[in-house]
Design a protein around this motif. Structure first.
Motif, PDB file in Angstrom:
ATOM      1  N   ARG A 320      19.006 -23.629 -27.458  1.00 36.08           N
ATOM      2  CA  ARG A 320      19.353 -24.850 -28.170  1.00 36.08           C
ATOM      3  C   ARG A 320      20.720 -25.372 -27.732  1.00 36.08           C
ATOM      4  O   ARG A 320      21.593 -24.624 -27.267  1.00 36.08           O
ATOM      5  N   LYS A 321      20.899 -26.667 -27.884  1.00 39.00           N
ATOM      6  CA  LYS A 321      22.197 -27.297 -27.642  1.00 39.00           C
ATOM      7  C   LYS A 321      23.161 -26.854 -28.734  1.00 39.00           C
ATOM      8  O   LYS A 321      22.889 -27.026 -29.918  1.00 39.00           O
ATOM      9  N   PHE A 322      24.266 -26.297 -28.330  1.00 34.20           N
ATOM     10  CA  PHE A 322      25.296 -25.868 -29.266  1.00 34.20           C
ATOM     11  C   PHE A 322      26.570 -26.666 -28.990  1.00 34.20           C
ATOM     12  O   PHE A 322      27.664 -26.143 -29.042  1.00 34.20           O
ATOM     13  N   PHE A 323      26.376 -27.932 -28.641  1.00 31.44           N
ATOM     14  CA  PHE A 323      27.520 -28.801 -28.381  1.00 31.44           C
ATOM     15  C   PHE A 323      27.343 -30.105 -29.149  1.00 31.44           C
ATOM     16  O   PHE A 323      26.245 -30.445 -29.593  1.00 31.44           O
ATOM     17  N   GLU A 324      28.461 -30.817 -29.288  1.00 27.43           N
ATOM     18  CA  GLU A 324      28.484 -32.067 -30.045  1.00 27.43           C
ATOM     19  C   GLU A 324      29.284 -33.094 -29.257  1.00 27.43           C
ATOM     20  O   GLU A 324      29.841 -32.771 -28.202  1.00 27.43           O
ATOM     21  N   TYR A 325      29.322 -34.319 -29.734  1.00 30.81           N
ATOM     22  CA  TYR A 325      30.063 -35.390 -29.059  1.00 30.81           C
ATOM     23  C   TYR A 325      31.199 -35.862 -29.962  1.00 30.81           C
ATOM     24  O   TYR A 325      30.977 -36.223 -31.119  1.00 30.81           O
ATOM     25  N   ASP A 326      32.421 -35.842 -29.436  1.00 29.62           N
ATOM     26  CA  ASP A 326      33.571 -36.231 -30.255  1.00 29.62           C
ATOM     27  C   ASP A 326      33.693 -37.751 -30.353  1.00 29.62           C
ATOM     28  O   ASP A 326      32.822 -38.497 -29.866  1.00 29.62           O
ATOM     29  N   ALA A 327      34.768 -38.228 -30.955  1.00 29.97           N
ATOM     30  CA  ALA A 327      34.944 -39.660 -31.210  1.00 29.97           C
ATOM     31  C   ALA A 327      34.969 -40.481 -29.929  1.00 29.97           C
ATOM     32  O   ALA A 327      34.626 -41.667 -29.926  1.00 29.97           O
ATOM     33  N   ASP A 328      35.356 -39.859 -28.825  1.00 31.11           N
ATOM     34  CA  ASP A 328      35.417 -40.556 -27.542  1.00 31.11           C
ATOM     35  C   ASP A 328      34.179 -40.329 -26.693  1.00 31.11           C
ATOM     36  O   ASP A 328      34.144 -40.723 -25.516  1.00 31.11           O
ATOM     37  N   GLY A 329      33.181 -39.665 -27.270  1.00 33.43           N
ATOM     38  CA  GLY A 329      31.952 -39.417 -26.528  1.00 33.43           C
ATOM     39  C   GLY A 329      32.006 -38.210 -25.618  1.00 33.43           C
ATOM     40  O   GLY A 329      31.087 -37.995 -24.818  1.00 33.43           O
ATOM     41  N   ASN A 330      33.069 -37.426 -25.721  1.00 34.84           N
ATOM     42  CA  ASN A 330      33.183 -36.228 -24.889  1.00 34.84           C
ATOM     43  C   ASN A 330      32.293 -35.110 -25.425  1.00 34.84           C
ATOM     44  O   ASN A 330      32.124 -34.962 -26.640  1.00 34.84           O
ATOM     45  N   VAL A 331      31.754 -34.323 -24.519  1.00 38.66           N
ATOM     46  CA  VAL A 331      30.988 -33.142 -24.907  1.00 38.66           C
ATOM     47  C   VAL A 331      31.967 -32.051 -25.329  1.00 38.66           C
ATOM     48  O   VAL A 331      32.846 -31.653 -24.556  1.00 38.66           O
ATOM     49  N   VAL A 332      31.822 -31.581 -26.575  1.00 44.88           N
ATOM     50  CA  VAL A 332      32.698 -30.537 -27.102  1.00 44.88           C
ATOM     51  C   VAL A 332      31.842 -29.489 -27.801  1.00 44.88           C
ATOM     52  O   VAL A 332      30.697 -29.748 -28.182  1.00 44.88           O
ATOM     53  N   HIS A 333      32.401 -28.299 -27.961  1.00 43.57           N
ATOM     54  CA  HIS A 333      31.667 -27.273 -28.684  1.00 43.57           C
ATOM     55  C   HIS A 333      32.632 -26.369 -29.430  1.00 43.57           C
ATOM     56  O   HIS A 333      33.765 -26.158 -29.000  1.00 43.57           O
TER      57      HIS A 333
END
Length: 762
Positions: A320-333
């Motif tokens: 599964r994807k264990f990452f998210e997108y921050d306010a600037d659209g960056n991939v973060v986890h």
């Protein structure tokens, strides 16, 4: 009497013909996929050991109806008759259990919030279960609940009766949790810390739930204690909100979560945007249809098509994807390894002992861009923990054996197009580190590495369990490192080292029994030896299962056994021997043993991974028709489109990917080579839409229940006699035609030039 017999015969003939009715075209494959396949399982006998995962492909969050009690790995059992809640889950298997879970449950009448009190009777007759949508009627509360997800959020729709006592319970579960009700915003927020291990101390799953109707009342609870406050932190926190509803009135909820923060959970809620329930549902349906349509099957029975798309659905869930997108659209986890919030991809919830075999090769074939992201996530896992995970959920877990991350890394690099760039240098460093060091857990790095590197095997008598299985898997993993080292132009000395180690499997071959056997430190085989003994020197299997774990050098194994005839005789014995077993190592009959015993396929244990490739090994010894026979037998016997449709643990897409590959007519026996080994296709036509825009079309016009044998084959219009096909050639686009028949063609695929790759033939 004669006329009665005529009628009976006519009916039987009609029934037989009906069974052979073929479906020529599938327009909406999502309607053929059943998330209930495999849900009729229990601790002592697995028919899949899965729950209905209501999710998008590789979604960060899944949802499932919860029939089991809080903390029970068997969250949903088909035989259950009550639902306790609708749970956000990240559970990869009941044996691993869950983390970051909480539940939502509608209730009417007297306020009932503990899981036993709020539980409601339900019937499968009122369930609608699709990958993107779930609906059920809760009889005790006269409420219909519907769920439809995005990757990190979901919409709920509750249809209530007329009542002044409509409630929704939000249960953040035990082991430390928090809830806060914000009536002026029609909102509940909170976090859950409940997990099963593999998390840092600061682990939390933050959630936010927004409703479209004002609350008429609200309460919180801690365990069984109800409170009047709107905020509570405790061992087992929960919230109850109440409404006045008219008959048939719907209450809608939007819910999202984050492993990073409440603010990020709110951001993840934006995945829903302005869409209402039906719009989210339709988008989810379209997403699943798009992905499932990447492989189109035609000319199979209804049951075969149901099984195929159910297995394909399971192949698109983990890791599964264990990452998210921050306010600037960056991939973060959020790192499940060091607890920090960092840039970059992260994936989790897969065990490489299972999924290196066919699930990851499937991703390399159909989803190379996604698997490149997964490889970047593995590089991040190494940088954050110092190790490659072998079983991640969400961080390092001490489960299973081997060092099969090497296979996952090598196969990806050797197959993924170079336009998908990722940090292979860091991954190679990680692979070498894992191959030469024992890790902080016995399931990380290589347990017994000092013995293995010195003696060429992990001894039986040095208090390292499952030592023979470890040796065999380490030898294969060394082969994958050898392949990767060559591709990266590493120093010749390094390349030679891993090639030499990849032959270590020979150290455990017992010429007397022609089987693999544990060996003591002094070089003598362990005694007494019972090839039917499960566990001990092996992992969830016996010597008859693990003897074939020489994926990379079957020719070498054939030579050890004394030639092709002896090799084939040993293969045949797997199916002809009775399903006897010795369970003394465990002290009881584990479910994997029972599943082999009742399958009526001798010692062949398809319900567990170590032997799943063995059927394809006849191709290496010039008798491919036996592979064709047993592949079809296994698909026919071991898979059905029903709640008991698997024959063991499904295991994160591995057993499903076996079916997907096998029904197409080929299988990746040895990841980190370019070859897929031929079986026999199940359908009359299969079309693979590759990510690069090319297509692979597999035709078998005469395919049916009787015609399971390949008579002749052509590849792009040219006669084809080989027992394998090349990944590289498939990626260029291909048309493969099979002429099928009811009798084996014993003159095709019998020459050594037709045999697949073996290291000994280099």
């Amino acid at each position: 009497m004669r006329s009665i017999l005529t009628i009976i015969l006519a009916v039987c003939c009609q029934f037989t013909i009906a069974q052979d009715i073929f479906i020529d075209k599938v327009t909406d494959p999502v309607d053929w996929a059943s998330p209930l396949m495999g849900t009729d399982s229990k601790h002592s006998l697995s028919n899949g050991n899965v729950y209905p995962a209501i999710a998008l492909p590789w979604g960060m969050n899944f949802w499932t109806p919860q029939t089991g009690k809080m903390g029970d790995g068997w969250a949903y059992m088909y035989t259950a008759d009550k639902i306790r809640g609708f749970k956000q889950t990240h559970q990869p298997s009941p044996w691993m259990n869950d983390y970051g879970q909480f539940s939502i449950m509608p209730v009417t009448g007297k306020l009932r919030f503990t899981e036993d009190d709020r539980a409601s009777w339900f019937s499968h007759k009122t369930e609608v279960v699709k990958p993107h949508y779930y609906k059920v009627y809760l009889a005790d509360h006269d409420v219909t609940t519907e769920i439809t997800p995005t990757e990190r959020a979901a919409r709920f729709r509750f249809t209530f009766p007329e009542t002044e006592q409509a409630h929704i319970v939000v249960d953040a579960f035990d082991k430390g949790s928090f809830v806060k009700i914000i009536p002026e915003e029609n909102k509940v927020i909170g976090y859950t810390t409940k997990n099963s291990g593999g998390v840092p101390e600061n682990f939390k799953n933050y959630f936010v739930i927004e409703f479209d109707k004002p609350f008429s009342g609200s309460n919180t609870f801690n365990g069984s204690q109800l409170n009047n406050s709107n905020e509570l932190k405790g061992e087992h926190a929960g919230a109850v909100i109440s409404f006045n509803t008219k008959k048939g009135e719907t209450v809608n909820a939007k819910v999202a979560s984050s492993f990073i923060s409440y603010e990020q959970a709110e951001r993840n809620l934006n995945e829903i945007g302005p869409d209402n329930f039906d719009q989210v549902k339709e988008k989810g349906r379209n997403i699943w249809n798009k992905e499932l349509s990447r492989i189109k099957v035609e000319g199979g029975t209804a049951d075969q098509i149901k099984v195929f798309y159910s297995c394909l659905y399971r192949s698109l869930l983990f890791p599964r994807k264990f990452f998210e997108y921050d306010a600037d659209g960056n991939v973060v986890h959020y790192s499940p390894y060091n607890g920090k919030v960092l840039l970059g991809y992260m994936f989790t919830d897969t065990g490489f002992w299972d999924t290196f075999r066919s699930l990851f090769p499937f991703l390399n074939l159909m989803y190379p861009e996604l698997n490149a992201q997964m490889q970047e996530g593995l590089a991040n896992a190494y940088k954050e923990s110092g190790w490659l995970p072998e079983w991640a959920s969400p961080g390092l877990r001490n489960v299973m054996i081997g060092n099969n991350s090497a296979s996952v890394v090598a196969d990806a690099y050797l197959k993924i197009d170079s336009k998908h760039k990722y940090d292979i240098e860091t991954l190679y460093e990680a692979v070498i580190h894992g191959a030469n060091n024992a890790g902080p857990l016995t399931a990380v790095g290589r347990a017994g590495v000092e013995h293995y590197n010195k003696l060429g095997y992990v001894p039986y008598d040095v208090d390292i369990n499952e030592n023979a299985a470890r040796t065999l898997e380490y030898a294969y993993d060394d082969f994958t490192i050898y392949q990767l080292a060559k591709a990266l132009n590493r120093p010749k000395k390094e390349i030679r080292l891993y090639r030499k180690r990849s032959l270590n499997y020979k150290n455990l071959f017992d010429p007397e029994t022609k089987l693999m056997r544990g060996k003591n430190k002094n070089g003598e085989f362990m005694k007494p030896f019972n090839p039917f003994k499960w566990g001990d020197a092996f992992t969830e299997g016996n010597s008859w299962h693990y003897t074939w774990s020489v994926f990379h050098d079957i020719e070498g194994l054939i030579d050890l056994m004394g030639g092709k005839n002896e090799f084939v005789n040993q293969l045949d014995k797997v199916f002809s021997l009775p399903p006897v077993f010795d369970e003394s190592y465990y002290g009881f009959v584990i479910h994997e043993i029972r599943e082999m015993q009742i399958a009526n396929m001798g010692q062949y244990a398809h319900g567990n991974q170590p032997i799943q490739h063995m059927i394809y090994l006849y191709n290496y010894a010039g008798e491919p028709w036996k592979t064709q026979y047993w592949v079809r037998e296994t698909m026919n016997r071991m898979y059905t489109p029903t709640p008991d449709g698997y024959c063991g643990d499904e295991d994160n897409g591995q057993t499903s990917a076996w079916y997907v590959f096998s029904s197409m007519g080929f299988y990746p026996v040895c990841p980190a080579t370019d070859e897929y080994i031929l079986g026999a296709p199940l359908f009359r036509k299969v079309t693979l839409e590759l990510e690069n825009g090319k297509a692979v079309v597999i035709n078998a016009a005469d395919n049916n229940a009787r015609n399971r044998y390949i008579q002749n084959a052509s590849f792009n219009g040219k006669n084809y006699t080989k027992n394998y096909i090349s990944h590289k050639e498939l990626m260029k686009g291909a048309v493969i035609n099979f002429e099928m028949g009811s009798k084996p063609n014993k003159s095709r695929g019998i020459n050594k030039t037709d045999f697949p790759y073996s290291l000994s033939n280099e």
